[in-house]
Design a protein around this motif. Structure first.
Motif, PDB file in Angstrom:
ATOM      1  N   GLU A 366       5.172   3.953  -6.504  1.00  0.00           N
ATOM      2  CA  GLU A 366       5.019   5.299  -6.740  1.00  0.00           C
ATOM      3  C   GLU A 366       4.011   5.512  -8.384  1.00  0.00           C
ATOM      4  O   GLU A 366       4.174   5.092  -9.402  1.00  0.00           O
ATOM      5  CB  GLU A 366       6.172   6.078  -6.882  1.00  0.00           C
ATOM      6  N   SER A 368       1.324   3.915  -8.528  1.00  0.00           N
ATOM      7  CA  SER A 368       0.189   2.185  -9.005  1.00  0.00           C
ATOM      8  C   SER A 368      -0.938   3.406  -8.435  1.00  0.00           C
ATOM      9  O   SER A 368      -0.924   3.665  -7.236  1.00  0.00           O
ATOM     10  CB  SER A 368       0.695   1.338  -8.313  1.00  0.00           C
ATOM     11  N   ILE A 498      -1.228  11.734  -2.928  1.00  0.00           N
ATOM     12  CA  ILE A 498      -2.431   9.913  -2.526  1.00  0.00           C
ATOM     13  C   ILE A 498      -3.598  10.091  -2.962  1.00  0.00           C
ATOM     14  O   ILE A 498      -4.122  11.056  -1.721  1.00  0.00           O
ATOM     15  CB  ILE A 498      -0.888   9.548  -1.279  1.00  0.00           C
ATOM     16  N   THR A 528      -0.311   7.661  -6.352  1.00  0.00           N
ATOM     17  CA  THR A 528      -0.105   6.693  -5.671  1.00  0.00           C
ATOM     18  C   THR A 528      -1.722   6.234  -5.374  1.00  0.00           C
ATOM     19  O   THR A 528      -2.824   7.586  -4.474  1.00  0.00           O
ATOM     20  CB  THR A 528       0.673   6.520  -4.924  1.00  0.00           C
TER      21      THR A 528
END
Length: 580
Positions: A366, A368, A498, A528
């Motif tokens: 998570e 990254s 995301i 993310t």
């Protein structure tokens, strides 16, 4: 199309009128009154003639003429009202059908849309539905009126003279057989016409939408020649269909004229024998004309019906396609989403017998930043398509925070993802509405803040009406870079958990790109992020860089680790530095 399928399409069309009881009732009553008045008028004409020809009839001629005037006047009003009812009934049904087709297109899997051309789908929703409307109008305006006219006319002729009625009925099947033979041939030709029209529309859509590319490659003559070929095929199919359908009327009219001549001859003999009056013969001949005329109309309807059913078949073909299965029931609490993504033994191919991705396994922590690089066709966009659930894996699964994405509804899952593609799409709306596309209830302040974060505020304020400027041409008047800034602002407003960037700054100048990268860095914090890039400099700071070749991840690590490997990533980096 088989006969059973034709019947099925017609039956499905008729079933769509359920629920419009009031309009159908008005149409039926109006049709009955119209036909009854039409059939009654020849009786009055015959009486008027007898009152003039035979003695002691002159005293009733005034009453008969008044009755004729009332019948004609009332019939005129009914014939004015009936088409209005028919039009409302049919246009409402086709409008609903068109909406269902468009709704279905929005819920079909991308694998189906990939197999279809945009021009052909547009042709189905517009041209085919319009031709279907015209065919149905002819059915209601001519077919039903014609059938009822035939039945009432037969009853009235039978009351006048049974022998002459048998003569009329005996010759009628000849007209029907001719109409049936021609309509079967024309139906196949109308099917060819609709297919040819779809191909032509597809070519036009491509030619007009890609003018800059066509002119760049000097392919105007090539595109023109292709259009001539498609246009010729469309013209040939149309001419064939129209020719065969147009022969129905002359052929049936010839048979009807033959019937009329025989009736006049037999009627004259009966008058000389005292079995008929002049008025009765006139009435009977009028009935014969009324009886045969609907056959001409019905034969024309049959020709038009073939085209309408061919169009209906293409529309129903879309409605019959299987929609995307969405069995997910797990709710997503946006605040609870962490953004950890896992690919577990994912296998996928756009075509079942050609697998692109074999057993892809990947764990993305998570928050990254994941850079994805690789040559064209390596599977970068395929990975994103699977992550977005545009396609489902053939095998394996993808998980969000440890839960398979298939357990979520697509709508709820996609609300957590923001996406900026290399190809920008804007709609015909205001700048504000384009930025707020994913968040339609966003305030003006939020939209402006997102535009500023995307460095789009400056150029927006230079537009004629600022954020209220209406992009009539869906943004084609903007530069490609400006359009992409609006698409980026859309994601800033959404604030997804995301983030997916597929060459998101490819059309932006270097200075603005640096500003956007800084803005993206702020947006990526705690989120993310998947970044597909051809310019490797934009993903050098990624936590993990995935190098994909032929659908597999062949290298992974940060920039320094991959450079030390001196593998595919090192070769790509060295090649770009050499070109810089």
């Amino acid at each position: 199309m088989a006969k059973k399928e034709k019947t099925s399409s017609l039956g499905r069309l008729m079933m769509r009128f359920k629920g419009q009881t009031l309009l159908i009732g008005l149409a039926v009553i109006g049709t009955i009154i119209q036909v009854a008045l039409t059939v009654y008028l020849p009786v009055l004409i015959g009486r008027a003639i007898d009152s003039v020809v035979y003695p002691n009839g002159q005293q009733v001629i005034g009453t008969i003429l008044l009755q004729m005037a009332l019948v004609i006047g009332l019939n005129t009003i009914i014939q004015w009202i009936n088409p209005l009812v028919f039009n409302r009934l049919i246009y409402q049904m086709v409008a609903k059908l068109r909406e269902e087709v468009l709704y279905k297109l929005h819920h079909l899997p991308l694998s189906y849309l990939d197999r279809q051309s945009v021009g052909d789908l547009v042709s189905r929703v517009t041209t085919d539905s319009e031709q279907l409307t015209n065919g149905l109008l002819m059915i209601f305006n001519q077919f039903f009126v014609g059938v009822l006219t035939i039945l009432l006319t037969i009853f009235s002729m039978g009351r006048l003279d049974g022998f002459m009625l048998l003569l009329v009925i005996g010759l009628t099947p000849l007209s029907l057989l001719i109409a049936r033979f021609i309509s079967k041939k024309s139906y196949r030709l109308f099917q060819d016409q609709t297919k040819a029209r779809g191909l032509q529309t597809q070519h036009l859509e491509e030619a007009i939408g890609q003018q800059s590319l066509i002119q760049n490659f000097n392919a105007q003559s090539q595109m023109t020649q292709t259009f001539k070929t498609l246009n010729g095929a469309y013209s040939a199919a149309t001419q064939g269909a129209i020719f065969y359908s147009s022969t129905i009327n002359p052929a049936t009219r010839f048979v009807n004229a033959l019937i009329y001549a025989l009736l006049a001859g037999f009627g004259g003999l009966r008058i000389m024998r005292g079995q008929f009056t002049v008025g009765q013969l006139t009435t009977f001949l009028n009935y014969a004309t009324q009886y045969t005329k609907p056959f001409n109309d019905i034969s024309s309807v049959f020709a038009e019906l073939q085209s309408a059913l061919a169009c209906a078949e293409r529309l129903f073909a879309i409605l019959d396609e299987a929609v995307i299965k969405d069995d997910g029931t797990v709710t997503i609490e946006t605040d609870a989403v962490k953004g950890a993504i896992t690919f577990e033994n994912v296998q996928f191919g756009y075509v079942p017998n050609r697998i692109l991705m074999q057993n892809l396994t990947l764990s993305v922590p998570e928050g990254s930043k994941i850079g994805i690089v690789g040559p064209t066709g390596a599977g970068k966009s395929t990975m994103i398509n699977l992550l977005m659930r545009f396609y489902d894996p053939n095998a394996g699964q993808i998980l969000l925070d440890g839960i398979p994405t298939s357990h979520y509804s697509r709508e709820a899952f996609r609300q957590q993802i923001g996406m900026v593609l290399q190809e920008t799409w804007l709609k015909a709306a205001t700048v504000h509405d384009n930025i707020a596309y994913g968040v339609p209830d966003a305030s003006r302040e939020d939209v402006i803040a997102a535009a500023k974060a995307a460095n789009a505020d400056f150029f927006i304020r230079q537009l004629p009406n600022g954020y209220d400027t209406f992009l009539e041409d869906a943004g084609s008047s903007l530069s490609q870079g400006q359009a992409q800034l609006l698409a980026i602002a859309r994601v800033f407003l959404q604030e997804p958990k995301i983030l997916i960037l597929d060459e998101a700054t490819s059309s932006i100048d270097t200075r603005t790109e640096l500003l956007i990268q800084k803005a993206f860095e702020k947006l990526m914090k705690g989120r993310t992020s998947f970044v597909i890039a051809h310019r490797l400099s934009t993903i050098e700071d990624s936590d993990v860089i995935l190098v994909m070749v032929d659908g597999d991840i062949v290298e992974s690590g940060n920039h320094d680790e991959l450079m030390a490997l001196k593998g595919v990533y090192h070769q790509m980096q060295t090649a770009q530095e050499a070109l810089a």
